[in-house]
Design a protein around this motif. Structure first.
Motif, PDB file in Angstrom:
ATOM      1  N   VAL A 196       0.861  -1.184   0.000  1.00 22.02           N
ATOM      2  CA  VAL A 196       0.000   0.000   0.000  1.00 22.02           C
ATOM      3  C   VAL A 196       0.896   1.233   0.000  1.00 22.02           C
ATOM      4  O   VAL A 196       1.852   1.321   0.766  1.00 22.02           O
ATOM      5  N   SER A 197       0.608   2.165  -0.887  1.00 21.97           N
ATOM      6  CA  SER A 197       1.411   3.389  -0.956  1.00 21.97           C
ATOM      7  C   SER A 197       0.490   4.590  -1.116  1.00 21.97           C
ATOM      8  O   SER A 197      -0.731   4.451  -1.235  1.00 21.97           O
ATOM      9  N   GLU A 198       1.082   5.757  -1.122  1.00 29.31           N
ATOM     10  CA  GLU A 198       0.323   7.000  -1.204  1.00 29.31           C
ATOM     11  C   GLU A 198       0.431   7.592  -2.607  1.00 29.31           C
ATOM     12  O   GLU A 198       1.487   7.574  -3.229  1.00 29.31           O
ATOM     13  N   LEU A 199      -0.676   8.101  -3.113  1.00 35.42           N
ATOM     14  CA  LEU A 199      -0.707   8.845  -4.364  1.00 35.42           C
ATOM     15  C   LEU A 199      -1.500  10.118  -4.095  1.00 35.42           C
ATOM     16  O   LEU A 199      -2.727  10.128  -4.146  1.00 35.42           O
ATOM     17  N   GLY A 200      -0.777  11.181  -3.771  1.00 31.58           N
ATOM     18  CA  GLY A 200      -1.461  12.398  -3.331  1.00 31.58           C
ATOM     19  C   GLY A 200      -2.155  12.126  -2.005  1.00 31.58           C
ATOM     20  O   GLY A 200      -1.534  11.698  -1.037  1.00 31.58           O
ATOM     21  N   ASN A 201      -3.457  12.329  -1.971  1.00 29.08           N
ATOM     22  CA  ASN A 201      -4.224  12.040  -0.753  1.00 29.08           C
ATOM     23  C   ASN A 201      -4.930  10.695  -0.840  1.00 29.08           C
ATOM     24  O   ASN A 201      -5.852  10.413  -0.070  1.00 29.08           O
ATOM     25  N   ARG A 202      -4.521   9.849  -1.775  1.00 31.16           N
ATOM     26  CA  ARG A 202      -5.150   8.544  -1.961  1.00 31.16           C
ATOM     27  C   ARG A 202      -4.211   7.432  -1.525  1.00 31.16           C
ATOM     28  O   ARG A 202      -2.999   7.546  -1.638  1.00 31.16           O
ATOM     29  N   ARG A 203      -4.812   6.341  -1.074  1.00 37.46           N
ATOM     30  CA  ARG A 203      -4.060   5.131  -0.757  1.00 37.46           C
ATOM     31  C   ARG A 203      -4.298   4.122  -1.874  1.00 37.46           C
ATOM     32  O   ARG A 203      -5.446   3.800  -2.201  1.00 37.46           O
ATOM     33  N   ILE A 204      -3.210   3.652  -2.463  1.00 35.14           N
ATOM     34  CA  ILE A 204      -3.331   2.741  -3.600  1.00 35.14           C
ATOM     35  C   ILE A 204      -2.551   1.463  -3.309  1.00 35.14           C
ATOM     36  O   ILE A 204      -1.580   1.452  -2.564  1.00 35.14           O
ATOM     37  N   LEU A 205      -3.005   0.375  -3.933  1.00 31.55           N
ATOM     38  CA  LEU A 205      -2.400  -0.937  -3.734  1.00 31.55           C
ATOM     39  C   LEU A 205      -1.979  -1.481  -5.087  1.00 31.55           C
ATOM     40  O   LEU A 205      -2.796  -1.557  -6.015  1.00 31.55           O
ATOM     41  N   LYS A 206      -0.727  -1.857  -5.224  1.00 34.90           N
ATOM     42  CA  LYS A 206      -0.223  -2.390  -6.490  1.00 34.90           C
ATOM     43  C   LYS A 206      -0.604  -3.858  -6.609  1.00 34.90           C
ATOM     44  O   LYS A 206      -0.235  -4.679  -5.777  1.00 34.90           O
ATOM     45  N   ILE A 207      -1.358  -4.200  -7.662  1.00 35.72           N
ATOM     46  CA  ILE A 207      -1.799  -5.576  -7.845  1.00 35.72           C
ATOM     47  C   ILE A 207      -1.219  -6.206  -9.102  1.00 35.72           C
ATOM     48  O   ILE A 207      -1.276  -7.419  -9.259  1.00 35.72           O
ATOM     49  N   GLY A 208      -0.722  -5.409 -10.015  1.00 34.69           N
ATOM     50  CA  GLY A 208      -0.173  -5.951 -11.256  1.00 34.69           C
ATOM     51  C   GLY A 208       1.223  -5.436 -11.488  1.00 34.69           C
ATOM     52  O   GLY A 208       1.420  -4.281 -11.848  1.00 34.69           O
ATOM     53  N   GLN A 209       2.209  -6.283 -11.241  1.00 30.71           N
ATOM     54  CA  GLN A 209       3.586  -5.877 -11.500  1.00 30.71           C
ATOM     55  C   GLN A 209       3.850  -5.925 -12.993  1.00 30.71           C
ATOM     56  O   GLN A 209       3.271  -6.724 -13.716  1.00 30.71           O
ATOM     57  N   ASP A 210       4.722  -5.076 -13.468  1.00 31.76           N
ATOM     58  CA  ASP A 210       5.174  -5.207 -14.847  1.00 31.76           C
ATOM     59  C   ASP A 210       6.650  -4.858 -14.934  1.00 31.76           C
ATOM     60  O   ASP A 210       7.237  -4.273 -14.036  1.00 31.76           O
ATOM     61  N   MET A 211       7.241  -5.293 -16.031  1.00 27.98           N
ATOM     62  CA  MET A 211       8.602  -4.871 -16.360  1.00 27.98           C
ATOM     63  C   MET A 211       8.449  -3.688 -17.289  1.00 27.98           C
ATOM     64  O   MET A 211       7.793  -3.786 -18.331  1.00 27.98           O
ATOM     65  N   PHE A 212       9.032  -2.564 -16.921  1.00 25.93           N
ATOM     66  CA  PHE A 212       8.789  -1.343 -17.694  1.00 25.93           C
ATOM     67  C   PHE A 212      10.068  -0.530 -17.708  1.00 25.93           C
ATOM     68  O   PHE A 212      10.508  -0.029 -16.698  1.00 25.93           O
ATOM     69  N   TRP A 213      10.665  -0.399 -18.888  1.00 20.30           N
ATOM     70  CA  TRP A 213      11.866   0.422 -19.017  1.00 20.30           C
ATOM     71  C   TRP A 213      11.638   1.478 -20.084  1.00 20.30           C
ATOM     72  O   TRP A 213      11.158   1.175 -21.167  1.00 20.30           O
ATOM     73  N   TYR A 214      11.959   2.680 -19.766  1.00 20.60           N
ATOM     74  CA  TYR A 214      11.942   3.741 -20.777  1.00 20.60           C
ATOM     75  C   TYR A 214      12.811   4.871 -20.252  1.00 20.60           C
ATOM     76  O   TYR A 214      12.407   5.625 -19.371  1.00 20.60           O
ATOM     77  N   ASN A 215      14.015   4.953 -20.745  1.00 24.71           N
ATOM     78  CA  ASN A 215      14.963   5.967 -20.260  1.00 24.71           C
ATOM     79  C   ASN A 215      15.077   5.947 -18.735  1.00 24.71           C
ATOM     80  O   ASN A 215      15.121   6.977 -18.085  1.00 24.71           O
ATOM     81  N   ASN A 216      15.054   4.711 -18.170  1.00 19.91           N
ATOM     82  CA  ASN A 216      15.196   4.529 -16.726  1.00 19.91           C
ATOM     83  C   ASN A 216      14.107   5.226 -15.922  1.00 19.91           C
ATOM     84  O   ASN A 216      14.337   5.682 -14.804  1.00 19.91           O
ATOM     85  N   ARG A 217      12.909   5.277 -16.478  1.00 21.44           N
ATOM     86  CA  ARG A 217      11.821   5.941 -15.755  1.00 21.44           C
ATOM     87  C   ARG A 217      11.130   5.014 -14.756  1.00 21.44           C
ATOM     88  O   ARG A 217      10.223   5.439 -14.056  1.00 21.44           O
ATOM     89  N   GLY A 218      11.476   3.733 -14.743  1.00 19.56           N
ATOM     90  CA  GLY A 218      10.991   2.876 -13.675  1.00 19.56           C
ATOM     91  C   GLY A 218       9.752   2.083 -14.032  1.00 19.56           C
ATOM     92  O   GLY A 218       9.285   2.054 -15.148  1.00 19.56           O
ATOM     93  N   SER A 219       9.204   1.420 -12.997  1.00 23.17           N
ATOM     94  CA  SER A 219       8.106   0.485 -13.169  1.00 23.17           C
ATOM     95  C   SER A 219       6.761   1.170 -12.988  1.00 23.17           C
ATOM     96  O   SER A 219       6.634   2.137 -12.251  1.00 23.17           O
ATOM     97  N   GLN A 220       5.759   0.648 -13.685  1.00 19.16           N
ATOM     98  CA  GLN A 220       4.407   1.166 -13.546  1.00 19.16           C
ATOM     99  C   GLN A 220       3.512   0.077 -12.958  1.00 19.16           C
ATOM    100  O   GLN A 220       3.656  -0.288 -11.831  1.00 19.16           O
ATOM    101  N   GLY A 221       2.599  -0.474 -13.735  1.00 15.28           N
ATOM    102  CA  GLY A 221       1.772  -1.564 -13.244  1.00 15.28           C
ATOM    103  C   GLY A 221       0.338  -1.150 -13.002  1.00 15.28           C
ATOM    104  O   GLY A 221      -0.066  -0.015 -13.227  1.00 15.28           O
ATOM    105  N   LEU A 222      -0.458  -2.118 -12.517  1.00 18.37           N
ATOM    106  CA  LEU A 222      -1.859  -1.881 -12.182  1.00 18.37           C
ATOM    107  C   LEU A 222      -1.994  -1.621 -10.694  1.00 18.37           C
ATOM    108  O   LEU A 222      -1.329  -2.254  -9.872  1.00 18.37           O
ATOM    109  N   PHE A 223      -2.895  -0.706 -10.344  1.00 18.77           N
ATOM    110  CA  PHE A 223      -3.124  -0.348  -8.948  1.00 18.77           C
ATOM    111  C   PHE A 223      -4.618  -0.333  -8.662  1.00 18.77           C
ATOM    112  O   PHE A 223      -5.436  -0.170  -9.560  1.00 18.77           O
TER     113      PHE A 223
END
Length: 507
Positions: A257-284
Motif C-alpha cells: 500500500v502506498s500513497e498517491l497524493g491524498n489517496r491510498r493505492i495498492l499495487k496488484i499488477g507488477q510489470d517490467m517497464f523500461w523507458y529511459n530509466n523511468r521505472g516500473s508502472q503496473g496496475l493499482f
C-alpha cells in the motif's frame, strides 16, 4: 393465500430470491420453513453466489496447482521446504511444469520456482483442501450427500467477504487458463493457488476490497520464473523501441500500500517497464473507490471501476480473438484486432494487406494544467503481409513510409523516412512482417494514417508491377477514452473531452 401455495410453487418463487430473503421467508410458518431449507434452493444459491455448475474444472486446478511445490519459499530468507497436500498425483508435478495437457500445451520444462508464493505454510494447504472438499460436495447431486444450506454457510465462511463476486471470478480464471492452454502459452501454468485469510491479513491487512479479496482467495497471483527471457505476463503486454510492458498479477506477499497524493493505492499488477530509466508502472487499486488505475508520469488514469469488471473485459477480448498473440514469444499482446474498435484498420492494396492497431501507454505519458507540456503516447503495431493468392513470382521490398498524424487541436505532422524501424523487409506470397512503434500527441485524442512504398524485385517484363507502388494504411483513431477515463481532479479541458465522448462516442 400464500400459505396455501404448494411446496413446488413456493420453491420456484424462493428460487428467485437472495439468500437473506429466503431466510426471512423461512420465519413465516412451518411449511415455508420446510420449503426454504430445501436442498435444491440452496444448491442453486451456491451456484449463483459461488461456483457456476459448468465450471467443474476448478476442482482439477485446485489439485494440480497444490501438488508438492518443493523448495518454495515465502521470502528470500525463509525456505519452507517441501509442502505435502494430500491430493491425488497428476501429470504436473511442480509449477516448473512438465505438461501433457490434451489441449495443445507443449512439453517444455522450466526452472524450479524460487519466488514468493504465499504467506504461511498452511495457507495453501488447509485452505485449498477445504475449498476442494466444498466443491466436491457441490458437484455431487445426491440428496443425502450434504445439506446444501450447510454447504452454503461453509462457502460464506470461506469467502468471508464479497461472496457475490466469487462466481464471476471463477469464470474469469477458467476462461483465462483455457485460452492460454489452447494457445499453448507458458502463462497458462503460472497462476498460483489461492491463500488463506491469515496470509492476506499478514501481508495486506484488512484493506483489500471485497472483490480483490475473493480473487486472492482463489488465485494468489502469478509465478514469475527467475529466467525472464520470455514474457510470461498473464495480463499481456507489448514492446516497442526500448519500452517493454509485461503485466502480471503480483502475489500477496509482494503487494504494498502506498500513497498517491491524498489517496491510498495498492499495487496488484507488477510489470517490467523500461523507458529511459523511468521505472516500473503496473496496475493499482484505489482503496477508496476500488477503481483499477494506471500511473502516468505525473498523474493517473482509470482503467476500470473494479478489478472483476477489468478482468471480465480482458478475458472477453481474449475469447473473441480481439487481442493479438505474438507467434514467436507466445505472449498475449494488448493491441486489439477488432473491427469495431476505432484504433484498428485493415486495408488491402493489390496483394499487400496492412493491419494496424494502437493503444494508449499511460506509463510514459503525462498530462497537466499546462498543455504545452503534455505528451500522450500511443503505441501502434503494424502487420504487413502479402496475400498467399499473389502470383508466385511476385517479390516486393518495402522502401519508404509516410505517416500523417493529427493531434487533439488539429495540428498535422507529416513523417517520412526509409523503411520501418531501420529495416527494409522483403515480401513474397504468404510472408508476414510485424513491427511496433509509437506516436506522441499533445492531447488525449487524434488520428493517424499513412502509406508504404514498395518496389518490385522480380517481375515479368511489361507486367503491372514494373514500377514502385503505394499501399495505404487505414486511418487509426488515437483515443484514450475507449480504454481509460480521467479522474475528477484532471484538467478541465480533458474532462470536457471525456464528457463529449461519453455523450457522442465519437469525435
Amino acid at each position: 393465500m400464500f400459505v396455501e401455495l404448494s411446496d413446488d410453487i413456493l420453491a420456484k418463487i424462493f428460487g428467485f430470491l437472495d439468500a437473506s430473503d429466503v431466510l426471512q421467508c423461512s420465519l413465516v410458518c412451518k411449511s415455508w420453513y420446510r420449503v426454504a431449507f430445501g436442498n435444491q434452493i440452496w444448491y442453486d444459491l451456491c451456484e449463483r453466489y459461488f461456483l457456476p455448475k459448468s465450471l467443474k474444472s476448478l476442482l482439477t486446478k485446485l489439485e494440480e496447482n497444490a501438488i508438492s511445490i518443493s523448495k518454495s519459499r515465502c521470502s528470500e530468507s525463509a525456505n519452507l521446504g517441501s509442502w505435502e497436500f494430500g491430493f491425488v498425483q497428476s501429470s504436473r508435478q511442480t509449477l516448473g511444469y512438465e505438461s501433457t495437457d490434451s489441449e495443445g500445451s507443449d512439453s517444455s520444462t522450466a526452472a524450479e520456482p524460487s519466488t514468493i508464493l504465499c504467506g504461511t505454510k498452511s495457507c495453501c494447504c488447509h485452505g485449498r483442501k477445504r475449498l476442494a472438499v466444498l466443491i466436491t460436495h457441490f458437484i455431487n447431486d445426491a440428496e443425502d450427500s450434504y445439506n446444501k444450506y450447510s454447504l452454503f454457510k461453509e462457502f460464506c465462511l470461506y469467502f468471508s467477504r464479497g461472496s457475490n463476486y466469487v462466481s464471476r471470478i471463477v469464470k474469469v480464471l477458467d476462461t483465462l487458463e483455457t485460452f492460454c492452454r489452447r494457445a499453448n502459452l507458458a502463462a497458462a501454468r503460472t497462476l498460483l493457488p489461492g491463500v488463506d485469510d491469515n496470509c492476506i491479513v499478514e501481508h495486506v491487512g484488512n484493506e483489500l476490497p471485497a472483490d480483490l479479496y475473493c480473487l486472492y482467495r482463489l488465485c494468489s497471483g502469478q509465478y514469475i520464473p527467475s529466467d525472464y527471457s520470455q514474457f510470461q505476463g498473464i495480463l499481456g503486454g507489448y514492446l516497442f523501441y526500448d519500452v517493454l510492458v509485461d503485466c502480471n498479477l503480483s502475489s500477496v506477499c509482494s503487494m504494498q500500500v502506498s500513497e498517491l497524493g491524498n489517496r491510498r493505492i495498492l499495487k496488484i499488477g507488477q510489470d517490467m517497464f523500461w523507458y529511459n530509466n523511468r521505472g516500473s508502472q503496473g496496475l493499482f487499486i484505489d482503496l477508496e473507490t476500488k477503481h483499477v488505475i494506471e500511473l502516468t508520469q505525473n498523474h493517473y488514469v482509470i482503467a476500470s471501476n473494479d478489478i472483476v469488471t477489468y478482468l471480465e473485459k480482458y478475458v472477453n477480448d481474449l475469447s473473441s480473438n480481439s487481442l493479438m498473440v505474438d507467434r514467436n514469444t507466445k505472449q498475449i499482446l494488448r493491441f486489439c484486432l477488432c473491427p469495431t474498435y476505432s484504433g484498428y484498420s485493415d486495408v488491402v492494396t493489390g496483394y499487400i494487406r496492412i493491419q494496424a492497431t494502437c493503444l494508449f501507454v499511460p506509463g510514459i505519458s503525462k498530462f497537466s494544467h499546462f498543455q504545452e507540456q503534455d505528451e500522450f503516447v500511443f503505441a501502434y503495431r503494424i502487420r504487413i503481409s502479402m496475400l498467399s493468392s499473389a502470383p508466385s513470382h511476385y517479390m516486393f521490398r518495402l522502401e519508404q513510409r509516410h505517416w500523417i498524424v493529427t493531434d487533439t487541436d488539429g495540428h498535422v505532422e507529416n513523417i517520412r523516412g526509409p523503411g520501418v524501424i531501420g529495416e527494409h523487409p522483403i515480401f513474397h506470397p504468404g510472408s508476414v512482417f510485424d513491427y511496433a512503434s509509437c506516436a506522441p500527441l499533445r492531447g488525449p485524442v487524434g488520428k493517424m494514417k499513412g502509406s508504404f512504398t514498395f518496389r518490385p524485385l522480380h517481375h515479368e517484363p511489361g507486367s503491372e508491377i514494373a514500377a514502385p507502388f503505394i499501399a495505404q494504411v487505414g486511418e487509426l483513431h488515437l483515443n484514450i477514452f475507449e480504454r481509460y477515463r480521467f479522474p475528477p481532479d484532471s484538467p478541465e479541458r480533458y474532462l470536457q473531452l471525456q464528457k463529449r465522448w461519453e455523450r457522442d462516442k465519437s469525435f
